[in-house]
Enzyme design. Structure first.
Site, PDB file in Angstrom:
ATOM      1  N   HIS A 166       0.679  -1.179  -0.108  1.00 47.57           N
ATOM      2  CA  HIS A 166       0.021  -0.063  -0.032  1.00 47.57           C
ATOM      3  C   HIS A 166       0.936   1.207  -0.061  1.00 47.57           C
ATOM      4  O   HIS A 166       1.608   1.402   0.738  1.00 47.57           O
ATOM      5  CB  HIS A 166      -0.834  -0.035   1.086  1.00 47.57           C
ATOM      6  N   PRO A 167       0.391   2.107  -1.007  1.00 50.69           N
ATOM      7  CA  PRO A 167       1.554   3.398  -0.948  1.00 50.69           C
ATOM      8  C   PRO A 167       1.360   4.510   0.013  1.00 50.69           C
ATOM      9  O   PRO A 167       1.833   5.167  -0.165  1.00 50.69           O
ATOM     10  CB  PRO A 167       1.022   3.817  -2.420  1.00 50.69           C
ATOM     11  N   CYS A 168       0.533   4.324   0.706  1.00 47.11           N
ATOM     12  CA  CYS A 168       0.358   5.569   1.824  1.00 47.11           C
ATOM     13  C   CYS A 168       1.432   5.980   2.524  1.00 47.11           C
ATOM     14  O   CYS A 168       1.592   7.209   2.830  1.00 47.11           O
ATOM     15  CB  CYS A 168      -0.868   5.071   2.714  1.00 47.11           C
ATOM     16  N   LYS A 169       2.438   5.372   2.497  1.00 47.73           N
ATOM     17  CA  LYS A 169       3.524   5.778   3.180  1.00 47.73           C
ATOM     18  C   LYS A 169       4.746   5.901   2.513  1.00 47.73           C
ATOM     19  O   LYS A 169       5.918   6.311   2.690  1.00 47.73           O
ATOM     20  CB  LYS A 169       3.974   5.210   4.449  1.00 47.73           C
TER      21      LYS A 169
END
Lengths: 313, 314
Positions: A259-262
């Site tokens: 997941h690219p959120c960070k």
């Protein structure tokens, strides 16, 4: 997602300030990656899924058939919890990477065993072939009409035992599977069973304005892996928190993704570190750095051919 | 001390996007037609001691698709309407018709511009679109010669100079050139690569090395595509008695590896007048996961079935 369709595309460069990319910068970084590491290539993907803000033939990056010889938990000597697939646990950790989605209820991909063809009786089979050959055209024509008959409604695995095969008596052909099992059979069989391969892709995530990393796995007999099983090849701390299973943006398939959120946050840190070390990374180097960072999350998938690529300076 | 040269089968690797595109084309375009559909596949040099398969993707249907550092192979998909007709499909004939096409390309000289034309493949398949199951069997036909090629020597490793020269030559060829000629390298002469068609102009034929982009990870056994080269070109066209083949493998960054590349010296038995032409048999139907000769199947209900996709998205 809906948010993604409504949001404008990032147009101003902010990779140093925020660790994010514009689509143009993604393409520039992708071009650099493909040039430096020819194992990567650009793909166009499904026609109906093209993102207008990326060039037609440069929708995402792929490197295929990457071996994964053992599971991450074997590498970490049992550190990984057996229940690592329980993604929900990760949600309780306040500063954890956001656990999104959870596991899907994707049905097991039913592994239909490959069909055996009675290859131990070449003589008979040969006789059968010459008989069957003459009838072939008639059979084909006859069947065209009643396509979709009872057979295809059946849930049973079709009986293909009566496949007529002339054993190709060709002693100089090496079948990859039998080739390995000759010497130390047990150990090699073990190796084959554990060897998975991955097609790895990197897409542009418009919402997070960063690259996004996808894993499509195959087992030792090249059957597609359930996306959940890809979690076995992600290091424990990340498997619990950061890997989600979503529809791939360019391939009709749900697959495991980091997941690219960070990503932007981590990338900014890495870029800052390089700057402090006296190397001034340009935006072209973004994906090379990104892939090194992802490599720590998937320790047993040896895709990182970028080690020697010269960055910074 | 003679040993037949053995070749490692080129495994097929159709991915999900290949089947998805095929299913879509079947519904909207091909319908009940069983005419062969032209496609392209790609393979590369073995990398990191891992053999390369023949990769088929949705881009396989776009015939102009090329990649740097991947060898292109033309082929066709025969999409049958019933499982039954897969059983009666004339595999022998399909294999031989590939060989005939290659023979034509050798005869016309088309292979000189694109030595990738020395190999073709055929995928015979049946798509059970109700179950999202695909049954398929892939063949990369090779000529079964009357007498086998003999492996004389196998030398592991290759010099940095020759690997660099080969890479410089290869990277500009857009995957249409799995075979080329390497000359020189003795004393002060640098290695020089030239097109495969220039064999006749080479002065010292016995010193010519044929470079081959090798998908095989086995040291003693080159990849399958070499087999047709040895038969069609080395034996039939050049009439060579012995050829030296540098099987190039990749290392990290896609360059050719000095450690895992292999130099084979192969004795090529010429086809005697009596045997010529009439001994042709095509081999190359792929073994399945059980190690037997037979089709494979793949079920993609979880990814292609709209119902399952919808429930997975909840």
């Amino acid at each position: 997602s809906a948010a993604e369709t409504l949001l404008p595309v990032r147009s101003s460069s902010a990779f140093k300030e925020k660790g994010v990319l514009t689509p143009e910068e993604f393409v520039a970084a992708g071009d650099f990656l493909v040039g430096a590491c020819p194992t990567w290539s650009w793909e166009a993907g499904e026609a109906g899924k093209k993102r207008p803000y990326l060039p037609e033939d440069k929708q995402f990056l792929v490197t295929r058939n990457i071996p994964c010889l053992c599971r991450a938990k074997d590498l970490l000597q049992g550190k990984m919890d057996e229940e690592m697939v329980e993604l929900q646990e990760g949600q309780q950790e306040a500063d954890a990477w956001v656990a999104t989605g959870g596991s899907t209820n994707t049905e097991d991909i039913e592994k239909i065993a490959d069909m055996s063809l009675g290859d131990d009786e070449p003589k008979e089979a040969e006789a059968g072939e010459s008989q069957g050959g003459g009838e072939a055209e008639a059979a084909v024509e006859g069947k065209q009409e009643d396509r979709g008959g009872e057979e295809s409604d059946s849930d049973d695995i079709p009986d293909m035992e009566d496949f007529v095969v002339e054993e190709e008596d060709d002693t100089v052909t090496i079948n990859p599977r039998t080739a390995v099992s000759s010497s130390d059979a047990q150990e090699d069989d073990n190796k084959i069973l554990k060897t998975r391969t991955y097609d790895i892709s990197v897409t542009y995530d418009k919402y997070y304005q960063t690259p996004r990393f996808w894993l499509i796995g195959y087992d030792e007999s090249r059957q597609l892996l359930k996306p959940e099983l890809a979690l076995e090849d992600v290091s424990a701390e990340h498997a619990e928190k950061t890997v989600t299973i979503d529809m791939h943006p360019h391939i009709p398939l749900s697959s495991a993704s980091i997941h690219p959120c960070k990503h932007a946050h981590v990338m900014k840190k890495l870029l800052d570190n390089l700057s402090e070390g006296g190397k001034e990374p340009s935006v072209e180097h973004y994906l090379v750095i990104f892939l090194k960072f992802i490599a720590s999350i998937v320790p047993t998938i040896d895709y990182d051919y970028t080690m020697a690529a010269d960055i910074g300076g | 001390m003679t040993e037949s040269l053995r070749f490692l089968e080129l495994a097929s690797a159709p991915d999900v996007s290949f089947w998805a595109r095929l299913a879509e084309l079947k519904l909207n375009e091909y319908k009940l037609s069983e005419d062969p559909i032209p496609v392209v596949g790609h393979y590369r040099a073995s990398a990191n001691n891992f053999a390369s398969p023949l990769i088929l993707t949705s881009a396989s249907f776009d015939l102009e698709t090329t990649y740097e550092n991947q060898i292109r192979m033309e082929g066709e998909v025969v999409l049958l309407n019933t499982l039954e007709s897969m059983k009666t499909f004339e595999r022998k004939k399909a294999g031989l018709s590939c060989i005939e096409r290659i023979d034509e390309d050798v005869g016309s000289g088309a292979w000189v511009e694109a030595s990738s034309k020395l190999n073709r493949f055929v995928v015979v398949c049946f798509a059970d679109l109700k179950q999202y199951t695909f049954y398929y069997w892939v063949c990369v036909p090779a000529v079964k010669a009357a007498s086998p090629m003999i492996s004389k020597t196998v030398e592991e490793g290759a010099g940095q100079d020759v690997c660099t020269a080969c890479y410089e030559y290869y990277k500009g060829t857009k995957g249409r050139t799995p075979f080329w000629i390497v000359e020189g390298g003795g004393g002060d002469t640098p290695f020089r690569c030239r097109g495969i068609g220039e064999y006749d102009r080479c002065e010292k034929k016995e010193e010519v090395i044929v470079a081959f982009v090798d998908p095989s990870d086995a040291t003693g056994s080159p990849g399958w595509p070499l087999r047709n080269f040895l038969w069609f070109v080395a034996s039939s066209l050049w009439g060579a008695k012995t050829v030296r083949v540098l099987c190039l493998k990749e290392e990290k960054l896609g360059r050719f590896s000095t450690t895992s590349s292999v130099l084979h010296t192969v004795d090529v038995p010429p086809e005697s007048g009596e045997d010529k032409g009439k001994t042709i048999a095509a081999v190359g139907w792929e073994h399945n996961a059980k190690g037997g000769l037979g089709p494979r199947s793949v079920n993609l209900a979880s990814t292609l079935d709209p119902k399952q996709r919808a429930s997975a998205a909840m």
